[in-house]
Design a protein around this motif. Structure first.
Motif, PDB file in Angstrom:
ATOM      1  N   PHE A  13     -67.036 -66.513  33.818  1.00 49.92           N
ATOM      2  CA  PHE A  13     -67.418 -67.469  34.857  1.00 49.92           C
ATOM      3  C   PHE A  13     -68.448 -66.809  35.777  1.00 49.92           C
ATOM      4  O   PHE A  13     -68.265 -65.672  36.199  1.00 49.92           O
ATOM      5  CB  PHE A  13     -66.178 -67.886  35.656  1.00 49.92           C
ATOM      6  N   LEU A  14     -69.510 -67.486  36.036  1.00 51.49           N
ATOM      7  CA  LEU A  14     -70.543 -66.943  36.926  1.00 51.49           C
ATOM      8  C   LEU A  14     -70.489 -67.673  38.257  1.00 51.49           C
ATOM      9  O   LEU A  14     -70.850 -68.844  38.328  1.00 51.49           O
ATOM     10  CB  LEU A  14     -71.932 -67.127  36.303  1.00 51.49           C
ATOM     11  N   PRO A  15     -70.044 -67.008  39.330  1.00 50.08           N
ATOM     12  CA  PRO A  15     -70.019 -67.683  40.630  1.00 50.08           C
ATOM     13  C   PRO A  15     -71.443 -67.826  41.154  1.00 50.08           C
ATOM     14  O   PRO A  15     -72.366 -67.203  40.627  1.00 50.08           O
ATOM     15  CB  PRO A  15     -69.212 -66.718  41.501  1.00 50.08           C
ATOM     16  N   TYR A  16     -71.641 -68.628  42.202  1.00 50.64           N
ATOM     17  CA  TYR A  16     -73.003 -68.763  42.753  1.00 50.64           C
ATOM     18  C   TYR A  16     -73.390 -67.520  43.546  1.00 50.64           C
ATOM     19  O   TYR A  16     -74.563 -67.215  43.711  1.00 50.64           O
ATOM     20  CB  TYR A  16     -73.138 -70.037  43.596  1.00 50.64           C
ATOM     21  N   GLY A  17     -72.364 -66.805  44.026  1.00 50.25           N
ATOM     22  CA  GLY A  17     -72.650 -65.588  44.785  1.00 50.25           C
ATOM     23  C   GLY A  17     -71.418 -64.709  44.764  1.00 50.25           C
ATOM     24  O   GLY A  17     -70.308 -65.207  44.565  1.00 50.25           O
ATOM     25  N   MET A 330     -72.367 -78.120  34.356  1.00 53.61           N
ATOM     26  CA  MET A 330     -72.529 -76.682  34.612  1.00 53.61           C
ATOM     27  C   MET A 330     -71.159 -76.020  34.826  1.00 53.61           C
ATOM     28  O   MET A 330     -70.877 -74.963  34.259  1.00 53.61           O
ATOM     29  CB  MET A 330     -73.412 -76.450  35.847  1.00 53.61           C
ATOM     30  N   ARG A 331     -70.342 -76.657  35.620  1.00 58.67           N
ATOM     31  CA  ARG A 331     -69.009 -76.084  35.890  1.00 58.67           C
ATOM     32  C   ARG A 331     -68.199 -75.984  34.601  1.00 58.67           C
ATOM     33  O   ARG A 331     -67.516 -74.985  34.371  1.00 58.67           O
ATOM     34  CB  ARG A 331     -68.259 -76.956  36.899  1.00 58.67           C
ATOM     35  N   VAL A 337     -71.908 -73.456  39.944  1.00 54.10           N
ATOM     36  CA  VAL A 337     -72.896 -74.046  40.849  1.00 54.10           C
ATOM     37  C   VAL A 337     -72.193 -74.596  42.091  1.00 54.10           C
ATOM     38  O   VAL A 337     -70.995 -74.905  42.055  1.00 54.10           O
ATOM     39  CB  VAL A 337     -73.697 -75.170  40.156  1.00 54.10           C
ATOM     40  N   GLN A 338     -72.932 -74.702  43.179  1.00 56.52           N
ATOM     41  CA  GLN A 338     -72.348 -75.177  44.425  1.00 56.52           C
ATOM     42  C   GLN A 338     -73.403 -76.000  45.176  1.00 56.52           C
ATOM     43  O   GLN A 338     -74.598 -75.909  44.857  1.00 56.52           O
ATOM     44  CB  GLN A 338     -71.887 -73.955  45.256  1.00 56.52           C
ATOM     45  N   LEU A 379     -76.038 -59.829  38.789  1.00 56.54           N
ATOM     46  CA  LEU A 379     -76.240 -60.904  37.820  1.00 56.54           C
ATOM     47  C   LEU A 379     -77.231 -60.350  36.789  1.00 56.54           C
ATOM     48  O   LEU A 379     -78.344 -59.967  37.148  1.00 56.54           O
ATOM     49  CB  LEU A 379     -76.834 -62.143  38.511  1.00 56.54           C
ATOM     50  N   SER A 380     -76.823 -60.309  35.524  1.00 58.39           N
ATOM     51  CA  SER A 380     -77.708 -59.713  34.514  1.00 58.39           C
ATOM     52  C   SER A 380     -78.755 -60.732  34.077  1.00 58.39           C
ATOM     53  O   SER A 380     -78.590 -61.937  34.272  1.00 58.39           O
ATOM     54  CB  SER A 380     -76.889 -59.251  33.311  1.00 58.39           C
TER      55      SER A 380
END
Ligand SMILES: *Cc1c(COP(=O)(O)O)cnc(C)c1O
Length: 397
Positions: A13-17, A330-331, A337-338, A379-380
């Motif tokens: 999971f990739l958070p927005y930050g 996206m989620r 995403v936010q 973030l890569s």
């Protein structure tokens, strides 16, 4: 023979930050834990000096959150019952709530759709109407959305003639620059506030700070931060009864930052430059990779180095249904995403105060089209590529 089932690999999971914590950060907090002071020791003034030096402000007051910082700054700048604060609807609710804490009314100025920042034409128009109606604001809170400074010289030129004070909500913007100067220098404002919440540029766990260039203003905020108490006999209004004396001279709060937080903040501050450079590098990759998609990143004016707290795109229309679909797509693919932000005047609390849908059309259109993509050091490029290809396929649906 091994007949292991094929592992189903769910991508992370990739958070927005998100924050980054180094071994040096851990050592800094560890050192405080082993010291005599967990709070009210030397780490807070050291962090305040470090911040003042980093942004070129003469005084910094560190507190337990940016929300507290906004509240103290509003009070110290004289906002009170019957007063009026203006900000923009595209911000975190705290930029407006600070006025309400002081018993003041809040009004909004619409945004510029390309930058998401306060629209100076709308501001100019609203100021002249307010002057004619005899209801000018006491204080304006421009918000440096996504880490990009508002056009502060132009904003100051507009509002100063009316005697309006300026408090920058720079919660997103530490490490950013405007016209070669660090955000927080307060060259064009009375004070500026930073947040050190973990999603922001640098963190102290929870924390915030106010920068200013007025020692009396800073002293008032220091006093308000700690119950309205002063321990400085020079400032006493009554005769000191003994060496144990302190005076409470106003109604203050406990908004203090701890030494644990300050030590973490100070350690993170050492990396501020490289954090902002890395955020800018990742944002440029998004710029390149999103060029052919029907989306637009927030515009960054030429005289700004954005701290790039957020990578915000806007869809090419403001269709609420489509906006929601893209979010859901996206989620579902593990991309956090936010929306920064749903317009503040549409929150139930502000609707109860009399604001309505339709009041600020640019902010509302933004709220139906903006999407924050993951952006943080760590973030890569592979992750970023996954964000872009997922977005591409979600947009085609
Ligand atoms: C995060 C944020 C705040 C509040 O910061 P805290 O430190 O969480 O209190 C205020 N204004 C803006 C624009 C923010 O993004």
């Amino acid at each position: 023979m091994d007949a292991k089932p094929l592992a189903v690999v769910t991508p992370a999971f990739l958070p927005y930050g998100r924050q980054t914590i180094s071994e040096a950060d851990i050592a800094a907090v560890d050192a405080v834990l082993r010291s005599p002071f967990l709070t009210q020791g030397p780490a807070v003034p050291a962090f305040e000096q470090g911040l003042a030096h980093a942004v070129g402000a003469s005084a910094v007051v560190a507190v337990n959150s940016a929300t507290s910082a906004l509240h103290l700054a509003c009070l110290a700048l004289g906002l009170g019952p019957g007063g009026l604060l203006w900000t923009t609807p595209i911000t975190f609710v705290a930029s407006a709530n600070c006025g309400r804490y002081c018993g003041a009314d809040v009004e909004f100025v619409d945004i510029d759709g390309d930058t998401g920042l306060i629209c100076l034409q709308a501001l100019e128009c609203k100021l002249s109407n307010a002057a004619a109606a005899g209801r000018l604001p006491d204080l304006i809170v421009p918000v440096h959305l996504a880490g990009t400074s508002c056009a502060m010289a132009d904003l100051a030129a507009l509002v100063r003639p009316y005697g309006v004070k300026i408090l920058e909500d720079a919660s997103h913007a530490i490490g950013g620059h405007y016209r070669q100067e660090a955000v927080g220098s307060c060259r064009f404002s009375d004070a500026a506030v930073f947040s050190f919440h973990p999603v922001k540029i640098i963190t102290s766990g929870e924390g915030g700070a106010v920068c200013c260039n007025d020692p009396e203003l800073a002293e008032r905020m220091r006093q308000l931060r700690s119950h309205g108490i002063t321990k400085d006999p020079e400032r006493f209004v009554q005769e000191a009864a003994g060496p144990w004396s302190y005076e409470q001279q106003m109604l203050g709060f406990n908004y203090r930052m701890t030494d644990l937080q300050a030590a973490l903040g100070m350690s993170q501050l050492q990396r501020l430059g490289s954090v902002v450079t890395e955020r800018n590098r990742l944002h440029r990759l998004y710029e390149d990779r999103l060029e052919t998609l029907p989306v637009q990143l927030l515009a960054i004016p030429d005289d700004c180095l954005s701290a790039l707290h957020l990578a915000v795109i806007q869809l090419d229309d403001d269709d609420a249904q489509r906006h929601r679909k893209v979010f859901e797509g996206m989620r579902a693919a593990g991309i956090g995403v936010q929306l920064h932000y749903s317009p503040v005047h549409l929150q139930p609390y502000y609707q109860q105060l009399g604001f309505n849908a339709g009041d600020f059309p640019a902010a509302e259109a933004y709220g139906r089209s903006a999407i924050s993509l993951p952006l943080y050091p760590g973030l890569s490029e592979l992750d970023l590529e996954r964000v872009v290809t997922t977005l591409e396929s979600v947009l085609k649906r």
